[in-house]
Design a protein around this motif. Sequence first.
Motif, PDB file in Angstrom:
ATOM      1  N   GLU A 195       0.860  -1.204  -0.001  1.00 54.39           N
ATOM      2  CA  GLU A 195       0.074  -0.092  -0.002  1.00 54.39           C
ATOM      3  C   GLU A 195       0.982   1.151   0.158  1.00 54.39           C
ATOM      4  O   GLU A 195       0.495   2.433  -0.646  1.00 54.39           O
ATOM      5  CB  GLU A 195      -0.829   0.059   1.289  1.00 54.39           C
ATOM      6  CG  GLU A 195      -1.898  -1.083   1.608  1.00 54.39           C
ATOM      7  CD  GLU A 195      -0.948  -2.131   2.206  1.00 54.39           C
ATOM      8  OE1 GLU A 195      -0.457  -2.051   3.357  1.00 54.39           O
ATOM      9  OE2 GLU A 195      -0.970  -3.363   1.658  1.00 54.39           O
ATOM     10  N   SER A 196       2.006   1.177   0.539  1.00 55.76           N
ATOM     11  CA  SER A 196       2.908   2.251   0.997  1.00 55.76           C
ATOM     12  C   SER A 196       4.117   2.262  -0.069  1.00 55.76           C
ATOM     13  O   SER A 196       4.871   3.296  -0.077  1.00 55.76           O
ATOM     14  CB  SER A 196       3.398   2.567   2.114  1.00 55.76           C
ATOM     15  OG  SER A 196       1.995   2.347   3.115  1.00 55.76           O
ATOM     16  N   TRP A 197       4.517   1.155  -0.444  1.00 57.98           N
ATOM     17  CA  TRP A 197       5.856   0.971  -1.062  1.00 57.98           C
ATOM     18  C   TRP A 197       5.813   0.321  -2.419  1.00 57.98           C
ATOM     19  O   TRP A 197       5.222  -0.819  -2.575  1.00 57.98           O
ATOM     20  CB  TRP A 197       6.923   0.114  -0.008  1.00 57.98           C
ATOM     21  CG  TRP A 197       7.084   0.936   1.374  1.00 57.98           C
ATOM     22  CD1 TRP A 197       6.365   0.662   2.339  1.00 57.98           C
ATOM     23  CD2 TRP A 197       8.174   2.003   1.508  1.00 57.98           C
ATOM     24  NE1 TRP A 197       6.938   1.653   3.204  1.00 57.98           N
ATOM     25  CE2 TRP A 197       8.000   2.421   2.901  1.00 57.98           C
ATOM     26  CE3 TRP A 197       9.208   2.447   0.565  1.00 57.98           C
ATOM     27  CZ2 TRP A 197       8.730   3.364   3.374  1.00 57.98           C
ATOM     28  CZ3 TRP A 197      10.067   3.459   1.369  1.00 57.98           C
ATOM     29  CH2 TRP A 197       9.950   3.837   2.888  1.00 57.98           C
ATOM     30  N   VAL A 198       6.797   0.710  -3.057  1.00 52.80           N
ATOM     31  CA  VAL A 198       6.990  -0.411  -4.392  1.00 52.80           C
ATOM     32  C   VAL A 198       8.507  -0.505  -4.596  1.00 52.80           C
ATOM     33  O   VAL A 198       9.333   0.343  -4.339  1.00 52.80           O
ATOM     34  CB  VAL A 198       6.742   0.576  -5.695  1.00 52.80           C
ATOM     35  CG1 VAL A 198       7.173  -0.663  -7.066  1.00 52.80           C
ATOM     36  CG2 VAL A 198       5.277   1.037  -5.700  1.00 52.80           C
ATOM     37  N   THR A 199       8.956  -1.843  -4.450  1.00 55.61           N
ATOM     38  CA  THR A 199      10.427  -2.070  -4.376  1.00 55.61           C
ATOM     39  C   THR A 199      10.670  -2.857  -5.718  1.00 55.61           C
ATOM     40  O   THR A 199       9.771  -3.779  -6.146  1.00 55.61           O
ATOM     41  CB  THR A 199      10.902  -2.892  -3.024  1.00 55.61           C
ATOM     42  OG1 THR A 199      10.166  -4.129  -3.387  1.00 55.61           O
ATOM     43  CG2 THR A 199      10.451  -2.048  -1.985  1.00 55.61           C
ATOM     44  N   CYS A 200      11.919  -2.664  -6.171  1.00 55.01           N
ATOM     45  CA  CYS A 200      12.409  -3.475  -7.618  1.00 55.01           C
ATOM     46  C   CYS A 200      14.001  -3.424  -7.450  1.00 55.01           C
ATOM     47  O   CYS A 200      14.625  -2.744  -6.621  1.00 55.01           O
ATOM     48  CB  CYS A 200      11.870  -2.881  -8.805  1.00 55.01           C
ATOM     49  SG  CYS A 200      12.292  -1.436  -8.995  1.00 55.01           S
ATOM     50  N   LYS A 201      14.320  -4.507  -8.149  1.00 59.69           N
ATOM     51  CA  LYS A 201      15.807  -4.728  -8.461  1.00 59.69           C
ATOM     52  C   LYS A 201      16.125  -4.856  -9.766  1.00 59.69           C
ATOM     53  O   LYS A 201      15.695  -5.339 -10.605  1.00 59.69           O
ATOM     54  CB  LYS A 201      16.562  -5.546  -7.577  1.00 59.69           C
ATOM     55  CG  LYS A 201      16.015  -7.099  -7.972  1.00 59.69           C
ATOM     56  CD  LYS A 201      16.894  -8.052  -7.135  1.00 59.69           C
ATOM     57  CE  LYS A 201      16.306  -9.327  -7.376  1.00 59.69           C
ATOM     58  NZ  LYS A 201      17.016 -10.477  -6.745  1.00 59.69           N
ATOM     59  N   PHE A 202      17.462  -4.303  -9.940  1.00 59.41           N
ATOM     60  CA  PHE A 202      18.114  -4.687 -11.362  1.00 59.41           C
ATOM     61  C   PHE A 202      19.386  -5.277 -11.128  1.00 59.41           C
ATOM     62  O   PHE A 202      20.216  -4.899 -10.241  1.00 59.41           O
ATOM     63  CB  PHE A 202      18.419  -3.148 -12.051  1.00 59.41           C
ATOM     64  CG  PHE A 202      19.268  -3.344 -13.435  1.00 59.41           C
ATOM     65  CD1 PHE A 202      18.417  -3.458 -14.465  1.00 59.41           C
ATOM     66  CD2 PHE A 202      20.486  -3.461 -13.243  1.00 59.41           C
ATOM     67  CE1 PHE A 202      19.379  -3.363 -15.634  1.00 59.41           C
ATOM     68  CE2 PHE A 202      21.339  -3.630 -14.248  1.00 59.41           C
ATOM     69  CZ  PHE A 202      20.525  -3.759 -15.366  1.00 59.41           C
ATOM     70  N   GLU A 203      19.499  -6.717 -11.685  1.00 61.69           N
ATOM     71  CA  GLU A 203      20.684  -7.366 -11.724  1.00 61.69           C
ATOM     72  C   GLU A 203      21.119  -7.683 -13.100  1.00 61.69           C
ATOM     73  O   GLU A 203      20.154  -7.960 -13.999  1.00 61.69           O
ATOM     74  CB  GLU A 203      20.703  -8.387 -10.415  1.00 61.69           C
ATOM     75  CG  GLU A 203      19.700  -9.408 -10.979  1.00 61.69           C
ATOM     76  CD  GLU A 203      19.480 -10.445  -9.956  1.00 61.69           C
ATOM     77  OE1 GLU A 203      20.232 -10.570  -8.843  1.00 61.69           O
ATOM     78  OE2 GLU A 203      18.572 -11.350  -9.816  1.00 61.69           O
ATOM     79  N   VAL A 204      22.573  -8.035 -13.293  1.00 69.24           N
ATOM     80  CA  VAL A 204      22.792  -8.470 -14.666  1.00 69.24           C
ATOM     81  C   VAL A 204      22.679 -10.012 -14.691  1.00 69.24           C
ATOM     82  O   VAL A 204      23.785 -10.570 -13.816  1.00 69.24           O
ATOM     83  CB  VAL A 204      24.373  -8.032 -15.244  1.00 69.24           C
ATOM     84  CG1 VAL A 204      24.754  -8.335 -16.518  1.00 69.24           C
ATOM     85  CG2 VAL A 204      24.423  -6.338 -14.855  1.00 69.24           C
ATOM     86  N   SER A 205      21.959 -10.605 -15.184  1.00 70.88           N
ATOM     87  CA  SER A 205      21.423 -11.941 -15.162  1.00 70.88           C
ATOM     88  C   SER A 205      22.832 -12.757 -15.496  1.00 70.88           C
ATOM     89  O   SER A 205      23.078 -13.986 -15.070  1.00 70.88           O
ATOM     90  CB  SER A 205      20.303 -12.485 -16.279  1.00 70.88           C
ATOM     91  OG  SER A 205      19.345 -11.488 -15.978  1.00 70.88           O
ATOM     92  N   ASN A 206      23.471 -12.481 -16.610  1.00 70.35           N
ATOM     93  CA  ASN A 206      24.743 -13.185 -16.715  1.00 70.35           C
ATOM     94  C   ASN A 206      26.042 -12.820 -16.342  1.00 70.35           C
ATOM     95  O   ASN A 206      27.192 -13.248 -16.709  1.00 70.35           O
ATOM     96  CB  ASN A 206      25.012 -13.425 -18.412  1.00 70.35           C
ATOM     97  CG  ASN A 206      25.168 -12.143 -18.991  1.00 70.35           C
ATOM     98  OD1 ASN A 206      24.915 -10.901 -18.307  1.00 70.35           O
ATOM     99  ND2 ASN A 206      25.402 -12.036 -20.320  1.00 70.35           N
ATOM    100  N   ARG A 207      25.953 -11.925 -15.184  1.00 68.14           N
ATOM    101  CA  ARG A 207      27.093 -11.716 -14.739  1.00 68.14           C
ATOM    102  C   ARG A 207      26.870 -11.750 -12.924  1.00 68.14           C
ATOM    103  O   ARG A 207      26.683 -10.604 -12.345  1.00 68.14           O
ATOM    104  CB  ARG A 207      27.358 -10.254 -14.923  1.00 68.14           C
ATOM    105  CG  ARG A 207      28.856  -9.699 -14.266  1.00 68.14           C
ATOM    106  CD  ARG A 207      29.280  -8.609 -15.214  1.00 68.14           C
ATOM    107  NE  ARG A 207      30.444  -8.055 -14.277  1.00 68.14           N
ATOM    108  CZ  ARG A 207      30.656  -6.995 -13.560  1.00 68.14           C
ATOM    109  NH1 ARG A 207      29.965  -6.197 -13.114  1.00 68.14           N
ATOM    110  NH2 ARG A 207      31.879  -6.862 -13.089  1.00 68.14           N
ATOM    111  N   PRO A 208      26.739 -13.058 -12.498  1.00 64.89           N
ATOM    112  CA  PRO A 208      26.078 -13.215 -11.259  1.00 64.89           C
ATOM    113  C   PRO A 208      26.994 -12.527 -10.039  1.00 64.89           C
ATOM    114  O   PRO A 208      26.494 -12.404  -8.939  1.00 64.89           O
ATOM    115  CB  PRO A 208      26.468 -14.701 -10.985  1.00 64.89           C
ATOM    116  CG  PRO A 208      27.107 -15.153 -12.046  1.00 64.89           C
ATOM    117  CD  PRO A 208      27.275 -14.164 -13.198  1.00 64.89           C
TER     118      PRO A 208
END
Length: 195
Positions: free
Chosen positions: A171-184
């Motif tokens: 209700e109060s927050w939106v969270t997300c992440k960005f990661e490089v799939s082929n560079r663990p």
Amino acid sequence: FITGKSKVTELAHSVWRSLVQKGDAVVDATCGNGHDTLALLKMVANGSGRGCVYGMDIQQSAIENTSLLLKESVNEDERELVKLFLVCHSKMETAIPKDTPIRLIVFNLGYLPGGDKTIITTSTTTLMALQAASHILHSEGLISMVVYVGHPGGREELQTVESFASSLPTESWVTCKFEVSNRPTGPVLVLIFKK
Ligand code: SAM
């Protein structure tokens, strides 16, 4: 197009630029060598003495490096918009005046590049800092975290950040992440928006 650490930082900067307006108050929770502080200053400075960057680090050398970079890069009027504190970011509420509407709080975790690699952010204080950041962030604000996983403790710190982000109510927050799939082992950008 994202091939390395610096590119994730650039991605973070472009997200900040899309949100921050001239005159805003923002926080750099890990000043380090001052590159993020300087980028933030350019986003908030509006030439009329408004806008503020609160910067903090636990190392005197980081505060000095940041001051030096600012001295080399901007004029005195703009430098006055930056308030630097030698303090753990878990105590950010003690450094920032109460009720300041904070638009953006940024973290670039890990150790000081070119400095002592044993002085490093830790899961415990990072979690405390996130809790403090979530309290002082204004609505429609953002917490931005660049998290490194290639050093001992980095993966655990990412888990701490992710579990904090995923525990926040939708209700109060939106969270997300960005990661490089082929560079663990590459850095991960975690974004936590307050509605
Ligand atoms: N943002 C910086 C820049 O643009 O140069 C780079 C930051 S560097 C990756 C991480 C910094 O976090 C180091 O300077 C380190 O001293 C600082 N740090 C570590 N633990 C901290 C803590 N508990 N509170 C504040 N800063 C901390």
